[in-house]
Design an enzyme around this catalytic site. Sequence first.
Site, PDB file in Angstrom:
ATOM      1  N   LEU A  75       0.865  -1.170   0.000  1.00  0.00           N
ATOM      2  CA  LEU A  75       0.000   0.000   0.000  1.00  0.00           C
ATOM      3  C   LEU A  75       0.903   1.220   0.000  1.00  0.00           C
ATOM      4  CD1 LEU A  75      -2.728  -0.810   2.722  1.00  0.00           C
ATOM      5  CD2 LEU A  75      -2.990  -0.926   0.242  1.00  0.00           C
ATOM      6  N   ASP A  76       0.547   2.226  -0.771  1.00  0.00           N
ATOM      7  CA  ASP A  76       1.321   3.452  -0.745  1.00  0.00           C
ATOM      8  C   ASP A  76       1.362   4.010   0.673  1.00  0.00           C
ATOM      9  OD1 ASP A  76       1.699   3.334  -3.466  1.00  0.00           O
ATOM     10  OD2 ASP A  76       0.003   4.645  -3.929  1.00  0.00           O
ATOM     11  N   ARG A  77       2.427   4.702   0.981  1.00  0.00           N
ATOM     12  CA  ARG A  77       2.597   5.254   2.324  1.00  0.00           C
ATOM     13  C   ARG A  77       1.381   6.041   2.816  1.00  0.00           C
ATOM     14  NH1 ARG A  77       7.911   8.564   4.420  1.00  0.00           N
ATOM     15  NH2 ARG A  77       7.195   8.962   6.539  1.00  0.00           N
ATOM     16  N   THR A  79      -1.719   5.782   2.009  1.00  0.00           N
ATOM     17  CA  THR A  79      -2.959   5.006   1.979  1.00  0.00           C
ATOM     18  C   THR A  79      -3.064   4.143   3.229  1.00  0.00           C
ATOM     19  OG1 THR A  79      -2.828   4.899  -0.438  1.00  0.00           O
ATOM     20  CG2 THR A  79      -4.323   3.361   0.646  1.00  0.00           C
TER      21      THR A  79
END
Length: 272
Positions: A75-77, A79
């Site tokens: 997961l992107d930071r 998110t």
Amino acid sequence: MTHLKQVEENLAGEETIEEAPPEIEILFEDDDIVAIHKPAGLLVHRSYLARRERFFAMQLTRDKVGCHVFPVHRLDRPTSGVLLFAKSSEMANALCEQFADKTIEKHYLAIVRGNMHEAATLDYPLKVELDDLGDKDVAPDKPAQDAVTSYQPLLNTEIPFSSGRYASSRYALVKLTPHTGRKHQLRRHMAHLRHPILGDTTHGDGKQNKFFREHFSVNRLWLIAKQLTFNHPRTGERMVIETELEHQWFDLFKGLGWDEEALASDTSYLLA
């Protein structure tokens, strides 16, 4: 005591203050896998881009469950939401195969700029986003990769505050389902549709982001990985892991005029 001495003692005291690690919640755990709720702002694992960071979801999960864990997706930071780990390389490989075969379903919720009234699927290839160091050996002219996202508007609102040239501001709560896993896919696809996700500092609307930060006193990306569905890597059982929205979302819903009746309505309900 001299002023300089006092400053030195204050600085020494500050150095002894330990930064508290972010709180992670275990959503599911057995002998083979563990799923957590990753807070917004927490990196999944160590990266050359974050040498000064102290805490990572992988490390915090390992410490909480008492064994090594293997990441199977990311997961992107900024998110938040469901993040899955395996407890062995064997289980990790089995889960990674499911991601590669696209048998895993991922569902997100996002707040976007503007009202949306129709559900659809966007098939829009994306060029690879390159990092200066990590992707230095990747050809900059690499062809765009297939990228497919389904989106479904759930609620719309208009609030009587100006965030640009209009006297009011419109937003939508949207369910997003990526069918491919490209970097920043959901953020880039929504920006392509002219409905950027609020709080997206890379692909979003700077004026809207500034308005949101100042008006609602919260600085984050309004994107959460709400649900993850996959086959258990050992038993084959179809697993559905879902997380709850953080309290910030409900505070925001109240500010956007979405009351409990609207939030409890069927997901196909659209607020005009």
